[in-house]
Each structure stands twice: as C-alpha cells, then as structure tokens.
Design a protein around this motif. Structure first.
Motif, mmCIF file in Angstrom:
data_model
loop_
_atom_site.group_PDB
_atom_site.id
_atom_site.type_symbol
_atom_site.label_atom_id
_atom_site.label_comp_id
_atom_site.label_asym_id
_atom_site.label_seq_id
_atom_site.Cartn_x
_atom_site.Cartn_y
_atom_site.Cartn_z
ATOM 1 N N ILE A 5 36.207 -35.398 27.149
ATOM 2 C CA ILE A 5 35.003 -35.311 27.987
ATOM 3 C C ILE A 5 34.289 -33.982 27.748
ATOM 4 N N THR A 6 35.052 -32.883 27.658
ATOM 5 C CA THR A 6 34.408 -31.578 27.438
ATOM 6 C C THR A 6 33.784 -31.499 26.048
ATOM 7 N N VAL A 7 34.401 -32.134 25.060
ATOM 8 C CA VAL A 7 33.805 -32.172 23.710
ATOM 9 C C VAL A 7 32.487 -32.941 23.763
ATOM 10 N N GLY A 8 32.491 -34.055 24.501
ATOM 11 C CA GLY A 8 31.264 -34.842 24.646
ATOM 12 C C GLY A 8 30.163 -34.053 25.330
ATOM 13 N N LEU A 9 30.505 -33.326 26.399
ATOM 14 C CA LEU A 9 29.500 -32.509 27.070
ATOM 15 C C LEU A 9 28.970 -31.437 26.131
ATOM 16 N N SER A 10 29.846 -30.860 25.334
ATOM 17 C CA SER A 10 29.414 -29.854 24.368
ATOM 18 C C SER A 10 28.359 -30.427 23.435
ATOM 19 N N MET A 11 28.596 -31.631 22.960
ATOM 20 C CA MET A 11 27.646 -32.265 22.050
ATOM 21 C C MET A 11 26.327 -32.584 22.766
ATOM 22 N N VAL A 12 26.403 -33.031 24.013
ATOM 23 C CA VAL A 12 25.199 -33.332 24.790
ATOM 24 C C VAL A 12 24.387 -32.051 25.009
ATOM 25 N N LEU A 13 25.064 -30.967 25.375
ATOM 26 C CA LEU A 13 24.362 -29.704 25.611
ATOM 27 C C LEU A 13 23.734 -29.165 24.337
ATOM 28 N N GLN A 14 24.429 -29.271 23.213
ATOM 29 C CA GLN A 14 23.850 -28.826 21.942
ATOM 30 C C GLN A 14 22.603 -29.639 21.600
#
Length: 166
Positions: free
Chosen positions: A77-86
């Motif tokens: 989930i945190t990896v996914g959020l990282s990608m969304v924020l980028q």
C-alpha cells in the motif's frame, strides 16, 4: 526476522515517507512563488505535509490493519501511495527545473580568517542546532518524551504501565 520485528512494534516500512515530504516541499515552493512570506509558507507547508501523512495513515493504513492485512500487503500500500504521489507531483508541477525562492543566499559570503561562510550554511547550522536542542528537551524533559523512550525500550512494559503506545 524483519517481519517479526515489525509485527512486534506494530509498524510497517513506509515507502511513501519521502514522497509525502516532497509534496510538502512543493507546496512551500508554490506558496513562495506566489510571494507568500517564508515565515508563513514554511508552517503552512509543514502542516499540509503532516495532514497528508495523517490522512494516509488513518484513512488507508489503519483500515487495512483492522482487516488483518499482512505486513507485505501494508508495505505494498505504501509503495502504491508513493507512485500516486510521484504521479501527482509530475501532473501538478511538471518536469521543468525551477528555482525555489528562498530567504537565505548561498552566494553572499563572509570571510573570517581562512574560513568562508555563506548565509545558507550559517542558517542551516543554526536551524540544525535549534532543532536538535528542541528535540533533546522534548525527549528528555517531557512526559511525551518519557513515554516515547519507554515504548522504544520495552513495548510490552509500556503498555502494561498504561502508556498509549499506538
């Protein structure tokens, strides 16, 4: 071993941590570019970044933990959020290099004997020292600091003594 340590602590590896800080920096950049004074832009951007982190934690991580998501699932989930924020950073601020307006100069230099100092290095040093002193007093002289130390030393004992470790 890492998963056991994380489960014992109740935490997860957060791969979006740096991206949340980057969003706060870009908010500061936007505010400064619109001629908002630095002394206002800094706290606003810090509050924005903190609210973003709290929203992510309480709206996404906590519900996932309540549904018994695995540690690997929570990390994903945190990896996914990282990608969304980028992606959001690229969408809203683009890829072109820009200069962030800043109140301290790195070109204004003072000479003291054989040493050279600029405003930015002196400002960075003073902010670092001030932050370190404030953090020291927070951890060593407050009830919150005592609770943080107790929790980091022995989670079970801190919980037994009624310290809210969450």
């Amino acid at each position: 071993a890492l998963e056991e340590a994380l489960v014992d602590r109740g935490g997860i590896l957060n791969f979006a941590h740096g991206d949340k800080a980057t969003v706060g920096t870009f908010v500061a950049f936007t505010l400064l570019s619109r001629d908002l004074p630095f002394y206002l832009a800094l706290p606003i951007s810090l509050v924005f970044g903190a609210l973003l982190a709290m929203f992510f934690y309480f709206a996404i991580i906590v519900p996932a933990q309540r549904r018994d998501a695995t540690i690997l699932g929570q990390i994903t989930i945190t990896v996914g959020l990282s990608m969304v924020l980028q992606g959001a950073l690229l969408f809203f601020w683009g890829t072109e290099s820009q200069i962030m307006p800043f109140p301290l100069s790195d070109t204004r230099v003072w000479t003291v004997g054989p040493f050279y100092f600029n405003q930015l290095s002196i400002g960075t040093f003073l902010v670092g020292i001030t932050g370190s002193i404030l953090l020291y007093f927070l951890i060593q002289k407050t009830r919150l600091g005592l609770a943080m130390k107790a929790t980091s030393e022995n989670l079970a004992a801190a919980q037994t003594l009624g310290i809210p470790t969450r």
